[in-house]
Design a protein around this motif. Sequence first.
Motif, short mmCIF file in Angstrom:
data_model
loop_
_atom_site.label_atom_id
_atom_site.label_comp_id
_atom_site.label_asym_id
_atom_site.label_seq_id
_atom_site.Cartn_x
_atom_site.Cartn_y
_atom_site.Cartn_z
N UNK A 186 0.82 -1.21 0.00
CA UNK A 186 0.00 0.00 0.00
C UNK A 186 0.86 1.26 0.00
N UNK A 187 2.10 1.14 0.45
CA UNK A 187 2.97 2.32 0.53
C UNK A 187 3.17 2.98 -0.83
N UNK A 188 3.07 2.20 -1.91
CA UNK A 188 3.30 2.73 -3.25
C UNK A 188 2.03 3.28 -3.90
N UNK A 189 0.89 3.17 -3.23
CA UNK A 189 -0.38 3.54 -3.85
C UNK A 189 -0.42 5.00 -4.29
N UNK A 190 0.09 5.89 -3.46
CA UNK A 190 0.04 7.32 -3.80
C UNK A 190 0.91 7.61 -5.02
N UNK A 191 2.09 7.00 -5.05
CA UNK A 191 2.99 7.21 -6.19
C UNK A 191 2.38 6.66 -7.47
N UNK A 192 1.82 5.45 -7.41
CA UNK A 192 1.22 4.85 -8.60
C UNK A 192 -0.01 5.63 -9.05
N UNK A 193 -0.79 6.11 -8.08
CA UNK A 193 -1.99 6.88 -8.43
C UNK A 193 -1.61 8.21 -9.08
N UNK A 194 -0.58 8.86 -8.55
CA UNK A 194 -0.12 10.12 -9.14
C UNK A 194 0.37 9.93 -10.56
N UNK A 195 1.11 8.84 -10.77
CA UNK A 195 1.61 8.55 -12.11
C UNK A 195 0.47 8.26 -13.07
N UNK A 196 -0.52 7.49 -12.61
CA UNK A 196 -1.65 7.16 -13.48
C UNK A 196 -2.51 8.40 -13.77
N UNK A 197 -2.70 9.24 -12.78
CA UNK A 197 -3.49 10.46 -12.99
C UNK A 197 -2.85 11.35 -14.04
N UNK A 198 -1.51 11.43 -14.01
CA UNK A 198 -0.80 12.29 -14.96
C UNK A 198 -0.73 11.66 -16.35
N UNK A 199 -0.59 10.33 -16.41
CA UNK A 199 -0.27 9.68 -17.68
C UNK A 199 -1.36 8.76 -18.22
N UNK A 236 8.26 7.65 1.48
CA UNK A 236 7.42 6.45 1.55
C UNK A 236 8.25 5.21 1.26
N UNK A 237 9.23 5.33 0.37
CA UNK A 237 10.12 4.19 0.07
C UNK A 237 10.97 3.87 1.29
N UNK A 238 11.57 4.88 1.89
CA UNK A 238 12.44 4.66 3.05
C UNK A 238 11.64 4.11 4.23
N UNK A 239 10.44 4.62 4.43
CA UNK A 239 9.61 4.17 5.53
C UNK A 239 9.18 2.72 5.33
N UNK A 240 8.96 2.32 4.08
CA UNK A 240 8.49 0.96 3.83
C UNK A 240 9.54 -0.09 4.19
#
Length: 332
Positions: free
Chosen positions: A128-141, A326-330
């Motif tokens: 789940x830690x990557x959800x924000x990053x993946x969502x941001x990438x999908x929203x943009x692209x 988020x990567x470091x925290x994961x």
Amino acid sequence: MKLTRTALAAAALLPVALLTACGGGPGDGSVKLTLAHSYTQDQAAHTCGALTIKEKVEQADAGLTVEIYDSSQLGGDADRIASVLSGDIDIDLQGASALAAVYVPIGVVDAAYAFEDGGHVSEYFRSDAADVLKAGFKERSGINVLGAWSIGPRHFTANDPIRTPEDLKGLRIRFPGSPQFLMNAKALGANATEVAFEEVYLSMQQRLVDGGENTLSNIEAGNMDEVQDYLSLSEHQENSNLIVMGKAFDDELTPEQQEVLLAAVHEAEDAMLECVVESDAELIEMFDAQEGFEVVDDVDVDVFREQADEWFLKNLTGDSLAAYESIKESAK
């Protein structure tokens, strides 16, 4: 032979949809997917990565088939990203730094010492830690990130041993020219010199650069052991591949087919981890046995890691900083 080569070249320029006759999606349950990448057929990203995805998808008998186009047959990184955006390529293997041209924050996946090891790369994108990053990438692209793996950690080669950031002072180290790689150079304390991969060997041979950094497989492929004296096992960056797919994932696949594809990607991630660990161990053993190319295995990784982390926390901002944290925290 000339006619055959010409025909192949012409075919590579045709829209991928014409080449593959992509199925109609949920309407008839049969979909043929194109998977493209830049690696040769003997590299792990193809043998353990792409082929595993194809094998597992087709074994599931869910109305999915995968056609692989390796060795940049369908264009270089930038061209293939555009083809994924347009829908002419379904699935592509891309480095995070290349995808940063579309969405800057995703570039931090290639940040120096962001990840603990190769396994952490895949684990992060499954979590789940990557959800924000993946969502941001999908929203943009409009592009989905299905998963990720590392093709191996990057290490320093030079004519001097590199054990600490102090050893980089005064050395001209070749780095790729992408923004994230150049940030890595600053974070590690290196004086970056941009040189195309195809020109690295000659630049090292002519002492236009003092060293470089790359994966072990690329160090071997580029014959850098012939023109450098030391391989310093710094493991300063996990070289990423993100498995990305455009709108076809949402528009053409049934929920069952989506699950089959994601499961196949996860199996490929596991296969890649095993292949890279095995291959890197063999390469280190081979390099260690060579005359005139010394393997330095006592690099102070902790000092490098602490310095890089301090630099990124100070210099990254906004969504890029949030992604890095988020990567470091994961890892915890």
